[in-house]
Scaffold this motif. Sequence first.
Motif, short mmCIF file in Angstrom:
data_model
loop_
_atom_site.label_atom_id
_atom_site.label_comp_id
_atom_site.label_asym_id
_atom_site.label_seq_id
_atom_site.Cartn_x
_atom_site.Cartn_y
_atom_site.Cartn_z
N TRP A 58 0.94 -1.25 -0.12
CA TRP A 58 0.21 -0.01 -0.05
C TRP A 58 1.00 1.19 -0.05
CZ3 TRP A 58 0.01 3.59 3.88
CH2 TRP A 58 -1.09 4.58 3.50
N ALA A 59 2.02 1.26 0.75
CA ALA A 59 2.72 2.53 1.15
C ALA A 59 3.58 2.71 -0.39
CB ALA A 59 3.59 2.30 2.08
N ARG A 60 3.93 1.54 -1.12
CA ARG A 60 4.58 1.75 -2.21
C ARG A 60 3.88 2.33 -3.31
NH1 ARG A 60 9.07 -1.30 -4.96
NH2 ARG A 60 8.61 -1.20 -7.33
N ASN A 61 2.72 1.74 -3.44
CA ASN A 61 1.64 2.45 -4.35
C ASN A 61 1.21 3.74 -4.01
OD1 ASN A 61 1.82 0.16 -5.99
ND2 ASN A 61 0.19 -0.92 -4.82
N GLU A 81 4.27 14.42 3.40
CA GLU A 81 3.49 13.20 3.70
C GLU A 81 4.30 11.93 3.68
OE1 GLU A 81 -0.86 14.60 2.32
OE2 GLU A 81 0.46 14.05 0.74
N LYS A 82 5.12 11.76 2.68
CA LYS A 82 5.91 10.52 2.86
C LYS A 82 6.77 10.54 4.14
CE LYS A 82 6.68 10.42 -2.04
NZ LYS A 82 7.53 10.45 -3.14
N TRP A 83 7.36 11.33 4.63
CA TRP A 83 8.12 11.49 5.70
C TRP A 83 7.18 10.95 6.89
CZ3 TRP A 83 12.81 11.09 7.11
CH2 TRP A 83 13.75 11.41 6.28
N GLY A 84 6.00 11.63 7.06
CA GLY A 84 5.09 11.61 8.22
C GLY A 84 4.70 9.90 8.10
#
Length: 64
Positions: A8-11, A20-23
């Motif tokens: 899920w995170a990769r997609n 948002e990626k850092w969070g």
Amino acid sequence: MLGGIFWWARNYFEEISVGEKWGITLLLSGASGNLWERIIYQHVTDFLYFYHDIFFTLHFPIFN
């Protein structure tokens, strides 16, 4: 379950901002660290612990 989270995170990472990626990265790393401590040590250690005993006693743990 962990594989599903990483999928899920990769997609999902392709569509969001750097902040948002850092969070999400910090959230997932903290959750996996807590899971590791829960499995290995059967408890999660507090990251910070404040104690106040001048006018009154205050125990204030801050969880990671």
